[in-house]
Design a protein around this motif. Sequence first.
Motif, PDB file in Angstrom:
ATOM      1  N   GLU A 143      38.834  44.101  31.953  1.00 47.73           N
ATOM      2  CA  GLU A 143      39.393  44.911  33.036  1.00 47.73           C
ATOM      3  C   GLU A 143      39.755  44.076  34.268  1.00 47.73           C
ATOM      4  O   GLU A 143      40.409  44.571  35.178  1.00 47.73           O
ATOM      5  N   ALA A 144      39.326  42.835  34.313  1.00 43.36           N
ATOM      6  CA  ALA A 144      39.537  41.990  35.490  1.00 43.36           C
ATOM      7  C   ALA A 144      41.008  41.868  35.856  1.00 43.36           C
ATOM      8  O   ALA A 144      41.364  41.867  37.024  1.00 43.36           O
ATOM      9  N   GLY A 145      41.875  41.799  34.863  1.00 47.65           N
ATOM     10  CA  GLY A 145      43.301  41.648  35.136  1.00 47.65           C
ATOM     11  C   GLY A 145      43.916  42.844  35.834  1.00 47.65           C
ATOM     12  O   GLY A 145      44.934  42.737  36.492  1.00 47.65           O
ATOM     13  N   SER A 146      43.287  44.004  35.719  1.00 50.89           N
ATOM     14  CA  SER A 146      43.847  45.198  36.361  1.00 50.89           C
ATOM     15  C   SER A 146      43.197  45.496  37.713  1.00 50.89           C
ATOM     16  O   SER A 146      43.603  46.419  38.397  1.00 50.89           O
ATOM     17  N   ALA A 147      42.190  44.717  38.109  1.00 53.71           N
ATOM     18  CA  ALA A 147      41.540  44.925  39.408  1.00 53.71           C
ATOM     19  C   ALA A 147      42.419  44.331  40.499  1.00 53.71           C
ATOM     20  O   ALA A 147      42.873  43.202  40.400  1.00 53.71           O
ATOM     21  N   ASN A 148      42.665  45.116  41.569  1.00 54.24           N
ATOM     22  CA  ASN A 148      43.460  44.575  42.661  1.00 54.24           C
ATOM     23  C   ASN A 148      42.714  44.546  43.985  1.00 54.24           C
ATOM     24  O   ASN A 148      43.230  44.080  44.983  1.00 54.24           O
ATOM     25  N   GLU A 159      37.176  45.965  52.269  1.00 52.74           N
ATOM     26  CA  GLU A 159      37.974  45.703  51.074  1.00 52.74           C
ATOM     27  C   GLU A 159      38.150  44.201  50.941  1.00 52.74           C
ATOM     28  O   GLU A 159      38.465  43.527  51.919  1.00 52.74           O
ATOM     29  N   VAL A 160      37.954  43.685  49.760  1.00 51.08           N
ATOM     30  CA  VAL A 160      38.249  42.289  49.458  1.00 51.08           C
ATOM     31  C   VAL A 160      39.533  42.310  48.641  1.00 51.08           C
ATOM     32  O   VAL A 160      39.586  42.917  47.570  1.00 51.08           O
ATOM     33  N   LEU A 161      40.572  41.691  49.184  1.00 49.57           N
ATOM     34  CA  LEU A 161      41.909  41.738  48.595  1.00 49.57           C
ATOM     35  C   LEU A 161      42.449  40.337  48.342  1.00 49.57           C
ATOM     36  O   LEU A 161      42.051  39.388  49.021  1.00 49.57           O
TER      37      LEU A 161
END
Length: 186
Positions: A38-43, A81-83
Amino acid sequence: GGGAPAAAAAGSREARGAAPAEAFAIESTDLLGVLGEEAGSANKVLVLSDEESVPALRTALEAALEGEPARVVKALDWTLEVLPARTSKAEGLRRLLEHLQINPRRVMAVGDGENDIEMMRMVGLPVAMGNAMEPLKRHVAYVTASNAEDGVAKAIREHALPRAPANAPRRRDRLRKLLRLGGRGE
């Protein structure tokens, strides 16, 4: 898995009161390993805390992320938020408006948090919710009612609709009025 390190906050509930940044144990964590496929879909990563702990937690997170392609923004009094470094509401809006060929100066944006400041700086009609964070209110033209009082609807009704091209007086209508008044104006 050998993923990129990310910051993770730990510490006892007691340590999270109005504690200094040192009270937060920030350790390197394999966030990609934790998220798996799922890491690739986390933004973004949301960090929820009590209001008193947010400043120290933010300082600790920023220190832990130094040199990483990430940034920390305060969304609400109790939310960080960490972005990714170049990610923001303003950038998303800029891309959308560019695609739609709309000048940002012709856009109204409504927000309530620190993470809305960049977006407010780029639009022609920046509006803060009545319950918005004070730093955001310094970057807007208007403050509307709170979210509990239908502030977005009020902002649209009071500020956006009257400025919409379809609601602007038409040149023909002004000319007719001048002709009726014999050129005297109002």
